[in-house]
Design a protein around this motif. Structure first.
Motif, short mmCIF file in Angstrom:
data_model
loop_
_atom_site.label_atom_id
_atom_site.label_comp_id
_atom_site.label_asym_id
_atom_site.label_seq_id
_atom_site.Cartn_x
_atom_site.Cartn_y
_atom_site.Cartn_z
N CYS A 175 0.84 -1.20 0.00
CA CYS A 175 0.00 0.00 0.00
C CYS A 175 0.87 1.25 0.00
CB CYS A 175 -0.93 -0.01 1.21
SG CYS A 175 -0.13 -0.32 2.79
N CYS A 218 -1.12 -8.01 -0.57
CA CYS A 218 -0.04 -7.65 0.36
C CYS A 218 1.22 -8.46 0.10
CB CYS A 218 -0.49 -7.87 1.79
SG CYS A 218 -1.87 -6.82 2.25
N CYS A 246 4.96 -8.46 1.82
CA CYS A 246 4.93 -7.40 2.84
C CYS A 246 4.26 -7.92 4.10
CB CYS A 246 4.19 -6.17 2.31
SG CYS A 246 4.16 -4.83 3.50
S1 SF4 Z 1 0.67 -6.01 4.84
FE1 SF4 Z 1 1.86 -4.44 3.73
S2 SF4 Z 1 0.69 -4.08 1.88
FE2 SF4 Z 1 -0.69 -5.11 3.29
S3 SF4 Z 1 -1.79 -3.50 4.34
FE3 SF4 Z 1 0.00 -4.01 5.60
S4 SF4 Z 1 1.61 -2.60 4.96
FE4 SF4 Z 1 0.01 -2.55 3.38
#
Ligand code: SF4
Lengths: 426, 166
Positions: A303, A363, A366
């Motif tokens: 994100c 995601c 991440c």
């Molecule tokens: S896991 Fe990474 S990509 Fe997914 S919402 Fe959290 S920070 Fe954003």
């Protein structure tokens, strides 16, 4: 009698409490305009609690469900969670269900769910992203989310405001991500003190909505409850494109004489590309401090760092070189919508021609999820927001955080590289 | 006073990825808890005992909103966390799951391995061998009421029962 001067945060909270004024430190109960949950922290965790309480969601039109963490489902457990999620959405009669369309913080505004003045909770720590739209949006855990879904309300301690002003203008190849890494380095992971952080100044007003989202998003790393940008014409234009009337945006700003807890001023013009070394976003410094460090993987995702504008930034650099032989480049566009636009603009073919592996709109690593996780001793440079030990794979892997420009430049150089080496943008 | 709680002391910025590693997030809590804090303190999960206290520096629980970070500590028997400061979401999650979290300006005075006894209501933490208790900031009444009920879910159950009764 003149009205008491208030901060933007106070105005937003006061509206949600149905009051004229709220004061820092008082504990208040706010009505929630919208609640967003994702697959990992959402139905699978809130359903058992709602069942135990014998309640349905308080208002099905105010709930948004987005799957992004455990997609595409890689194992039986994840598949079961996805099935449970779909069944729950159907049984609650929730219309706003965005299944595998991208990462929640990007899909939420993209699908027109946010506008200035709203009070919103999200079942994810990067929920401050919504603050880019002048909405009071913050992250909560699953039990608290179940409480919100059952009652439509939540308590909060009215925060003070920390005003962060960026004056001047960003140089070429320097972005909102660099601003946030700089702030993490300067103020630390608890610099936001769980108060309301507000970004202002000429360099902020000049930012596009997706760049403002990157700022607000990484307020999570700064430890603020929310990260707000006062809405303006840029906000109104973004919403207008989605058929939404932003309303009177002028009311949503901090009054000139409202007391704030702290005010920090930074000069955008002298900001250099930043890199945060393992294992904390607070280990940040100018890219020059890290320039000889070789990288195995360049990751453009999350994100924070794979929205349309992030993809544009990365592509503008990748167009100017070839991927270094031993580097693996992975690109996970933050939403299906942004990937489609990027494809139309020829950006996806820049990544493909460079030899990048294109990953799903999710995601992905991440969230430490999926088969692309970093292996033992892998050194990665990434557009994500967090580089805590082991987050993206093996505990022995190490992650350097940087902007899409810097990650792309490093993918070409095979080491951490200053994107300004690759000249101006095209 | 019985000093039956062992203090496990950690530094600043202990994050939710070390408390609840992402790769075990779909696993049952017993599996997840077995890996709690292993990246900073490999022996922790196997050695911590029911009734122990976790102490830490600033910004404990930084990072994600995952409640499993709290659940794992509870599952392992931790009965309270005392830290210089907490990350906001972690703090809320702990209250909501009924785990007392106390801010303590003097957290630096707490040594790993010392034995202690904590009075949650007053925030007084007596360490074995210390003349005076360490003072933690008492939890606000509004939040103490949630903890006293064992967490938000029971708290809401009571509230809803009250609403139907009246
Ligand atoms: S896991 Fe990474 S990509 Fe997914 S919402 Fe959290 S920070 Fe954003």
């Amino acid at each position: 009698m003149t009205a008491k001067p208030l901060t933007l945060a106070q105005k937003l909270i006061a509206k949600a409490c149905g009051r004229e004024v709220v004061n820092p430190s008082e504990i208040v109960i706010a009505r929630v305009d919208l609640a967003m949950v994702h697959d990992s922290g959402g139905p699978r965790r809130v359903k058992p609690i709602l069942d135990r309480l014998g309640r349905k969601v308080w208002d099905r039109a105010r709930v948004v469900v987005i799957t992004d963490h455990l997609v595409p489902a890689a194992d039986d457990q994840s598949r079961a969670i996805q099935t449970l999620t779909r069944d729950w959405v159907a049984s609650e009669g929730i219309d706003a269900f965005h299944d595998q369309m991208g990462i929640c913080h990007v899909v939420l505004p993209e699908q027109g769910h946010l506008k200035p003045g709203m009070f919103v909770v999200g079942g994810d720590s990067h929920s401050p992203t919504g603050g880019a739209f002048g909405a009071y949006m913050f992250g909560i855990g699953a039990t608290e989310m179940a409480g919100v879904l059952a009652t439509g309300e939540i308590w909060l301690k009215v925060p003070e405001t920390i005003l962060i002003e960026w004056i001047g203008r960003l140089s070429e190849m320097v972005s909102a991500k660099d601003m946030m890494l700089r702030l993490c380095g300067e103020l630390g992971l608890d610099g936001g003190k769980y108060q309301a952080v507000e970004y202002a100044g000429s360099a902020i007003s000049a930012l596009s909505m997706q760049e403002r989202m990157t700022l607000a998003n990484m307020t999570a790393e700064l430890g603020g409850q929310v990260g707000l940008v006062a809405p303006d014409n840029i906000t109104a234009d973004y919403l207008h494109e989605r058929g939404i009337d932003a309303g009177d945006t002028g009311q949503w700003r901090t009054d000139a004489d409202a007391p704030v807890m702290a005010r920090h001023t930074f000069d955008a013009g002298s900001l250099e590309p930043q890199v945060a070394a393992p294992h904390s976003p607070a280990n940040a410094g100018p890219v020059g401090n890290y320039e000889s460090i070789p990288v195995d993987v360049a990751y453009i995702g999350a994100c924070t760092g794979a929205k349309l504008e992030d993809l544009r930034m990365a592509a503008s650099v990748l167009r100017k070189g070839r991927l270094a032989p031993n580097v693996k480049l992975m690109v996970a566009p933050a939403s299906r919508h942004d990937q489609k636009t990027a494809a139309e603009e020829g950006i996806m073919s820049v990544f493909e021609n460079a030899g990048a592996e294109i990953l799903p709109n999710a995601c992905g690593i991440c969230a430490g999820y999926g088969s692309s996780r970093l292996g033992e001793n892998i050194r990665c440079i990434s557009t994500t927001a967090r580089n805590f030990r082991g987050r993206m794979g093996a505990a022995s892997s190490s992650v350097y955080l940087a902007s899409p420009y810097t990650v792309a430049a490093s993918a070409i150089a095979g080491r951490i590289a200053d994107p300004r080496e690759f000249g101006g943008s095209m | 006073m019985v000093m039956s709680a062992r203090i496990w002391k950690f530094g600043d910025d202990i994050d939710t990825d070390v408390l609840a590693p992402g790769r075990y997030m779909t696993a049952p809590i017993a599996t997840l808890a077995a890996h709690c804090l292993e990246n900073v303190r490999p022996e922790f999960a196997a050695s911590v005992k029911q009734g122990d206290i976790v102490a830490a520096g600033a910004n404990f629980g930084a990072g994600s909103s995952r409640e499993q970070a709290v659940e794992a500590l509870k599952y392992l028997g931790v009965v309270a966390i005392v830290a210089k400061s907490f990350a906001g979401i972690f703090y809320r999650n702990a209250i909501n799951l009924g785990l007392p979290v106390l801010e303590c300006a003097e957290a630096d005075l707490l040594a790993d391995g010392s034995m202690a006894s904590l009075d949650i209501g007053s925030g007084k933490l007596q360490i074995a061998g210390h003349a005076e208790p360490v003072e933690c900031t008492p939890i606000p009444d509004f939040l103490m009421a949630i903890i006293a009920d064992g967490g938000l879910v029971t708290h809401l159950e009571k509230r809803f029962a009250g609403e139907t009764a009246s």
